[in-house]
Enzyme design. Structure first.
Site, PDB file in Angstrom:
ATOM      1  N   GLN A  98      -1.437  16.181   4.539  1.00 52.33           N
ATOM      2  CA  GLN A  98      -0.329  15.555   3.815  1.00 52.33           C
ATOM      3  C   GLN A  98      -0.893  14.552   2.807  1.00 52.33           C
ATOM      4  O   GLN A  98      -1.489  13.545   3.178  1.00 52.33           O
ATOM      5  CB  GLN A  98       0.636  14.849   4.770  1.00 52.33           C
ATOM      6  CG  GLN A  98       1.902  14.412   4.030  1.00 52.33           C
ATOM      7  CD  GLN A  98       2.803  13.513   4.839  1.00 52.33           C
ATOM      8  OE1 GLN A  98       2.382  12.465   5.296  1.00 52.33           O
ATOM      9  NE2 GLN A  98       4.056  13.907   4.992  1.00 52.33           N
ATOM     10  N   TYR A 185       8.311   6.539  -0.603  1.00 52.64           N
ATOM     11  CA  TYR A 185       7.031   6.342  -1.282  1.00 52.64           C
ATOM     12  C   TYR A 185       7.113   6.746  -2.754  1.00 52.64           C
ATOM     13  O   TYR A 185       8.197   6.827  -3.317  1.00 52.64           O
ATOM     14  CB  TYR A 185       5.924   7.058  -0.501  1.00 52.64           C
ATOM     15  CG  TYR A 185       5.760   6.497   0.901  1.00 52.64           C
ATOM     16  CD1 TYR A 185       5.468   5.146   1.094  1.00 52.64           C
ATOM     17  CD2 TYR A 185       5.924   7.294   2.026  1.00 52.64           C
ATOM     18  CE1 TYR A 185       5.340   4.613   2.379  1.00 52.64           C
ATOM     19  CE2 TYR A 185       5.799   6.769   3.308  1.00 52.64           C
ATOM     20  CZ  TYR A 185       5.500   5.428   3.476  1.00 52.64           C
ATOM     21  OH  TYR A 185       5.384   4.901   4.733  1.00 52.64           O
ATOM     22  N   ARG A 233       7.127  17.560   1.243  1.00 57.63           N
ATOM     23  CA  ARG A 233       8.078  16.938   2.168  1.00 57.63           C
ATOM     24  C   ARG A 233       9.071  16.075   1.389  1.00 57.63           C
ATOM     25  O   ARG A 233       8.673  15.314   0.503  1.00 57.63           O
ATOM     26  CB  ARG A 233       7.352  16.069   3.204  1.00 57.63           C
ATOM     27  CG  ARG A 233       8.267  15.685   4.375  1.00 57.63           C
ATOM     28  CD  ARG A 233       7.558  14.913   5.458  1.00 57.63           C
ATOM     29  NE  ARG A 233       8.088  15.278   6.772  1.00 57.63           N
ATOM     30  CZ  ARG A 233       8.213  14.433   7.793  1.00 57.63           C
ATOM     31  NH1 ARG A 233       7.839  13.180   7.671  1.00 57.63           N
ATOM     32  NH2 ARG A 233       8.694  14.846   8.947  1.00 57.63           N
ATOM     33  N   GLY A 333       8.037  15.262  15.798  1.00 52.56           N
ATOM     34  CA  GLY A 333       7.119  14.171  15.532  1.00 52.56           C
ATOM     35  C   GLY A 333       6.731  13.438  16.790  1.00 52.56           C
ATOM     36  O   GLY A 333       5.785  13.819  17.490  1.00 52.56           O
TER      37      GLY A 333
END
Length: 377
Positions: A98, A185, A233, A333
């Protein structure tokens, strides 16, 4: 008949043993920001997942917002990750990296020469926390300052850093990459019109401008490693790190996923933050309006691109969504933290072990590589 969650899946030419995905989980266990033997063991223990998405790996020092995260921009970091990818492949697993740039969710103590974090925006992320050094030099949660807004001519450099990081990930043995376009982000700082206060071609005033940076990064990564090894994502309706909800969410993510569908990426990985708790705040994804309605739209925009969903899934819900054709793969997760054999536990109906939240971030082997499998326990 075998339950759909445990059937093999062809991910753009990469064969997966099942449809269970290990979602990216920041664990802050990398001394010197380099993946080491412990990190390799941690991922190998969980490699019965059809696909592992690594923890966010920063594409540059500038893109880093947390200490002890293994990066993918220095030669020794590429070498460090190779031990992890070799270990996962040795036990039959698949793993993608990622690729991460936090943008404004950083702190001068992490930046080169104590510089300001950079962003699409000049707005400080109120209530957000980076993991840097406090005034006494101790690793600690720290409030990010107002960022420096990137100049127009700097943006091409960051696009290039994503492409280079993708090439580095393939060199390190990863099966592909996931562009981290979620969770407040850098990409969301460009796409959210209530955060992006630019006035140049990367402003949020038109859909073309709003998506320009994200599509430039996707195209640069695809040019380097191919669409079949590229995923992204996204977290529509997410509010992490001071991302306000806005009226253009549906239109923005519909336009973006339509463009992704045309490019034929390997997958889109959606994070549903409904009910996700951050401090005192509980995220609301808006049930049948909001996220769930958008999920159906996005599915229709991706005729040849797999769809992964993460966020609050259990076996029954995952299989229901897969059987309905709404998603292809289900990501888990937190359950993977304390259940290295999560796939076997889900398949056999075995109880799940509870994770110790105090060991989620930082520390050593405890709460990291010492959780036993069900049979061993």
């Amino acid at each position: 008949m075998t339950a759909s969650l445990f059937t093999p899946f062809d991910l753009a030419g990469t064969p997966l043993r099942n449809r269970v995905v290990m979602a990216p989980l920041t664990r802050a266990r990398a001394p010197n920001d380099i993946a080491d033997e412990r990190i390799a063991l941690y991922y190998a223990q969980r490699a019965t997942a059809g696909l592992i998405v690594s923890e966010g790996t920063p594409i540059s020092q500038e893109g880093q917002g947390y200490l002890f995260n293994p990066g993918i921009f220095r030669p020794e970091q590429i070498e460090g990750w190779r031990l992890t990818t070799n270990s996962v492949h040795a036990v039959g697993g698949k793993i993608v990296a990622q690729l991460w740039h936090v943008g404004r969710v950083s702190h001068p103590t992490i930046q080169a020469d104590g510089g300001q974090p950079v962003s699409a925006s000049s707005k400080q992320p109120m209530g957000a926390q980076a993991f840097g050094y406090d005034e006494s030099g101790t690793p600690s949660l720290v409030a990010p300052p107002a960022p420096r807004q990137l100049a127009t001519d700097e943006i091409a450099r960051i696009v290039g850093e994503f492409a280079q990081a993708a090439a580095n990930a393939i060199e390190a043995g990863f099966d592909g990459v996931e562009i981290h376009g979620a969770n407040g982000y850098l990409f969301e700082q460009f796409m959210n019109p209530l955060v992006n206060d630019r006035t140049d071609p990367y402003a949020a005033d038109t859909m073309e401008n709003r998506l320009r940076f994200t599509l430039e990064v996707i195209d640069a990564v695809v040019a380097r490693i191919g669409a079949a090894r590229t995923g992204i994502r996204l977290s529509p309706y997410g509010q992490l790190f001071d991302m306000p909800l806005h009226d253009g969410i549906d239109s923005t993510y519909s336009a973006l996923t339509e463009a992704i569908g045309q490019r034929g990426l390997a997958y889109v990985h959606l994070m549903d933050q409904s009910g996700y708790q951050m401090g005192e705040k509980v995220m609301d994804g808006g049930a049948e309006t909001g996220f769930q309605a958008l999920l159906r739209t996005i599915r229709g925009n991706l005729p040849n691109t797999a769809l992964i969903l993460a966020g609050g899934l259990d076996r029954a819900r995952a299989e229901q969504l897969i059987d309905a054709g709404l998603i292809d793969l289900a990501a888990f997760g937190a359950p993977f933290i304390s259940n290295p054999d999560l796939v076997a536990r889900l398949q056999n109906g075995w109880p799940l072990a509870t994770a110790d939240r105090t060991t989620f971030y930082g520390g050593g082997a405890e709460g990291y590589i010492d959780y036993p499998s069900y049979a061993a326990a």
